[in-house]
Scaffold this motif. Sequence first.
Motif, short mmCIF file in Angstrom:
data_model
loop_
_atom_site.label_atom_id
_atom_site.label_comp_id
_atom_site.label_asym_id
_atom_site.label_seq_id
_atom_site.Cartn_x
_atom_site.Cartn_y
_atom_site.Cartn_z
N UNK A 257 32.90 31.67 44.71
CA UNK A 257 34.26 32.55 43.77
C UNK A 257 33.13 33.16 43.49
N UNK A 258 33.23 34.48 43.50
CA UNK A 258 32.13 35.75 42.94
C UNK A 258 32.78 36.33 41.13
N UNK A 259 31.16 36.36 41.28
CA UNK A 259 31.89 37.05 39.35
C UNK A 259 32.11 38.62 39.66
N UNK A 260 32.78 38.64 38.22
CA UNK A 260 33.27 40.21 38.52
C UNK A 260 33.34 40.60 37.29
N UNK A 261 32.85 42.48 37.26
CA UNK A 261 32.75 43.01 36.20
C UNK A 261 34.42 42.83 35.64
N UNK A 262 34.42 43.92 34.09
CA UNK A 262 35.60 43.58 33.61
C UNK A 262 36.43 44.65 33.96
N UNK A 263 36.63 45.35 34.79
CA UNK A 263 37.24 46.14 35.79
C UNK A 263 38.02 45.26 37.16
N UNK A 264 37.35 44.10 36.78
CA UNK A 264 38.33 43.65 37.53
C UNK A 264 37.22 43.56 39.93
N UNK A 265 35.77 44.59 39.63
CA UNK A 265 35.42 44.67 40.83
C UNK A 265 34.76 43.38 40.95
#
Length: 408
Positions: A257-265
């Motif tokens: 798993x990886x955290x993402x920004x609000x734009x999905x990146x």
Amino acid sequence: MNDVIIIGAGPAGLSAAATCAMEGLQVLVIDEYMKPGGRLLGQLYEDPDGNWWNGIKESENLYKEAQQYGVDVMLQTPVNNIEQTGHIWTVYTESATFESNHLLLATGAAESPVPVPGWTLPGVMSVGAAQVMTNVHRVKPGNKGVIIGVNALSAVIASELQLAGVEVATLALPKLNKLTEEAALPKNVMENLLHVAHMAPSALLRNGSKWIKSDMMKQLAITFYPKSGFKMWGIPVQLRKAVVEIYGEKEVEGVKLASIRSDGEIIPGTEENLACDFVCIAGGLYPLTELAAVAGCPFYLIEELGGYVPLHNDRMETTLDGLYVAGNITGIEGAKIAIAQGTAAGLTIASSHGVSDLESKLEQAIQAIEQTRDKAPFQFDPDIKKGKQIMREKWKEYEAKNSKSPAI
């Protein structure tokens, strides 16, 4: 020759079959699966009114009703081809060929795959496969799983898995790419998820979802969405984490798993491993329309309905004489709506066959579809009504284009 042939023994097909048979028609239903019921077989959830919807029991009831009225159901019989000669529809199977003046396609829907690195490992499956294993065959897909893809379907199936004693570690988004754009953008996913929040046991989710209506509020909700996720049915729902890889030597051992920004990146350096022994991929559903395409039906791409859908009207008629459609082939919706559509299609077929005085019943059946849609506990697409209206407009255009000019 049969009065009507129905391809598909799911909720739409069985409902239409019983309706036709009640009006005195000789009906043959053909389905490739070993049991009648289609996708209805795997469904098990609690309605907002507290009653349980048990797909196996509902399938049994529909099948018994069809048998009661003399419907002939052929299972484990794939259909290879259909063609029309004059007013006769011919249906080809490996065992025999069948003919009728009236043919209903109730072929349902299929799941869309979402490619994820490691998805070929044993233990990776679609959410629908996990649902059938658990609810139909009573076999656990594993002890602890992760669902990739957060939508109405995956949320409901996650709750069903938990009811069966299967631990669902989390629901997370797929990694953003050209194929997963809609399913990997947190804001888009939140809009979809809001339509099943009322089914969650959490009062915070039920009540909080009512306030997240405007784009600004949705953006704020995504921005401040907790890193640990909210819980539905005790299952963490992650809108700010994505699965970037499924790992394991010979079978699934976990996901990265990886955290993402609000734009999905992806946020670099946030990767973490989560151990599990099975993974479900929820890419959504699309209408199974191959036979309608073979027949020569015109199609329209209507995203709100799940993809390409054959042109049809509210009476479930297509542009081809004697060919009808019902259920998820007309747009992705729930089984209750498919049953209502099957009833409407059955009455239309009976009326076209020559049974009189059915217009009032048919009008009521069409109204029942809308009423059932309004009461549906969740929609696979929140804009389903918009999609249905687009189809009606396309049908009006077709009628206007093909109507005969008045004599001069």
